[in-house]
Design a protein around this motif. Sequence first.
Motif, PDB file in Angstrom:
ATOM      1  N   ASN A 185      -2.798   2.262   6.784  1.00 44.61           N
ATOM      2  CA  ASN A 185      -4.094   2.045   7.425  1.00 44.61           C
ATOM      3  C   ASN A 185      -3.915   2.166   8.936  1.00 44.61           C
ATOM      4  O   ASN A 185      -2.994   1.566   9.506  1.00 44.61           O
ATOM      5  CB  ASN A 185      -4.627   0.641   7.133  1.00 44.61           C
ATOM      6  N   ASP A 222     -11.022  -5.065   0.104  1.00 40.94           N
ATOM      7  CA  ASP A 222     -10.387  -4.358  -1.017  1.00 40.94           C
ATOM      8  C   ASP A 222      -9.938  -2.959  -0.603  1.00 40.94           C
ATOM      9  O   ASP A 222      -8.831  -2.519  -0.943  1.00 40.94           O
ATOM     10  CB  ASP A 222     -11.351  -4.245  -2.205  1.00 40.94           C
ATOM     11  N   THR A 223     -10.792  -2.277   0.128  1.00 36.02           N
ATOM     12  CA  THR A 223     -10.469  -0.933   0.614  1.00 36.02           C
ATOM     13  C   THR A 223      -9.210  -0.958   1.474  1.00 36.02           C
ATOM     14  O   THR A 223      -8.327  -0.097   1.353  1.00 36.02           O
ATOM     15  CB  THR A 223     -11.641  -0.409   1.472  1.00 36.02           C
ATOM     16  N   THR A 266      -6.847  -3.242   1.487  1.00 35.03           N
ATOM     17  CA  THR A 266      -5.690  -3.607   0.672  1.00 35.03           C
ATOM     18  C   THR A 266      -5.153  -2.384  -0.071  1.00 35.03           C
ATOM     19  O   THR A 266      -3.944  -2.208  -0.211  1.00 35.03           O
ATOM     20  CB  THR A 266      -6.082  -4.723  -0.325  1.00 35.03           C
ATOM     21  N   ASN A 267      -6.055  -1.507  -0.502  1.00 39.16           N
ATOM     22  CA  ASN A 267      -5.618  -0.273  -1.176  1.00 39.16           C
ATOM     23  C   ASN A 267      -4.913   0.699  -0.245  1.00 39.16           C
ATOM     24  O   ASN A 267      -4.074   1.489  -0.686  1.00 39.16           O
ATOM     25  CB  ASN A 267      -6.815   0.429  -1.820  1.00 39.16           C
ATOM     26  N   GLY A 268      -5.246   0.681   1.035  1.00 36.54           N
ATOM     27  CA  GLY A 268      -4.587   1.548   2.018  1.00 36.54           C
ATOM     28  C   GLY A 268      -5.241   2.914   2.139  1.00 36.54           C
ATOM     29  O   GLY A 268      -6.176   3.261   1.411  1.00 36.54           O
ATOM     30  N   TRP A 274      -3.823  -5.848   7.971  1.00 39.38           N
ATOM     31  CA  TRP A 274      -4.471  -4.630   7.503  1.00 39.38           C
ATOM     32  C   TRP A 274      -3.832  -3.351   8.065  1.00 39.38           C
ATOM     33  O   TRP A 274      -3.890  -2.308   7.432  1.00 39.38           O
ATOM     34  CB  TRP A 274      -5.947  -4.608   7.932  1.00 39.38           C
ATOM     35  N   ASN A 281      -6.682   4.276   5.030  1.00 37.21           N
ATOM     36  CA  ASN A 281      -7.921   4.278   5.805  1.00 37.21           C
ATOM     37  C   ASN A 281      -7.698   4.458   7.300  1.00 37.21           C
ATOM     38  O   ASN A 281      -6.705   3.988   7.850  1.00 37.21           O
ATOM     39  CB  ASN A 281      -8.664   2.952   5.610  1.00 37.21           C
ATOM     40  N   ARG A 296       0.822  -1.211   0.000  1.00 40.86           N
ATOM     41  CA  ARG A 296       0.000   0.000   0.000  1.00 40.86           C
ATOM     42  C   ARG A 296       0.858   1.264   0.000  1.00 40.86           C
ATOM     43  O   ARG A 296       1.918   1.312   0.586  1.00 40.86           O
ATOM     44  CB  ARG A 296      -1.029   0.029   1.124  1.00 40.86           C
ATOM     45  N   GLU A 297       0.290   2.261  -0.674  1.00 41.99           N
ATOM     46  CA  GLU A 297       0.992   3.546  -0.805  1.00 41.99           C
ATOM     47  C   GLU A 297       0.745   4.436   0.400  1.00 41.99           C
ATOM     48  O   GLU A 297       1.505   5.361   0.668  1.00 41.99           O
ATOM     49  CB  GLU A 297       0.492   4.276  -2.060  1.00 41.99           C
ATOM     50  N   LYS A 298      -0.402   4.199   1.057  1.00 42.00           N
ATOM     51  CA  LYS A 298      -0.756   4.993   2.234  1.00 42.00           C
ATOM     52  C   LYS A 298      -1.104   4.036   3.363  1.00 42.00           C
ATOM     53  O   LYS A 298      -1.617   2.944   3.120  1.00 42.00           O
ATOM     54  CB  LYS A 298      -1.982   5.861   1.938  1.00 42.00           C
TER      55      LYS A 298
END
Length: 175
Positions: free
Chosen positions: A8, A70-71, A73-75, A91, A77, A4-6
């Motif tokens: 959690n 999915d959210t 995994t995208n990061g 996560w 949050n 992830r780029e950002k």
Amino acid sequence: MAGREKPNILITGTPGTGKTSTASLLAEATHLHHINVGELVKEKHLHDGWDSDLLCHILNEDLLCDELEDTMTNGGNIVDYHACEFFPERWFDLVVVLQTDNSILYDRLTNRGYSGQKLQNNLECEIFQVLREEAEESYRHDIIKVMASNTIEDMSDNVEVLKAWVASWRPVEAG
Ligand code: ADP
Ligand code: MN
């Protein structure tokens, strides 16, 4: 964690400790996405009905985790919830446990309309540091931050510390 780029962040703690207030301010300050899990569970019916003894929805952990996969995994949050042990450990890059002194928490929860057994359960949850223990049993200790949330000043200090943490976070290199 890789991919992830950002980051959690999980913000947990007994009801009334300030998770939603803190998460909203942090989301504004960082442009991370605030996920109020309680609201999401209601909105998307990720529960198995209403518990009329505990006066809350009966969470369906599998439905919730599938909904968020999915959210997460995208990061990017900020997850706001009063439990933490059933989320996949992978996560989260940071787990924040908010804590509030009992007399202050008592006032916040009675203002919210809690009384009787529900009030008692939540006060005991905080006295016995249930969420802190749950976090320590579920996540690496070096990613856990325990923060006092008694005053507005505590809240703004906490948001500043977390904002700085987000600014300095870097993705883990693959391989
Ligand atoms: P939670 O999401 O953990 O249940 P909330 O963010 O909804 O808690 O906060 C509960 C109430 O307590 C709100 O009225 C909020 O304004 C207040 N509150 C929360 N944290 C603090 C704090 N650190 N200082 C003063 N008031 C707070
Ligand atoms: Mn809340």
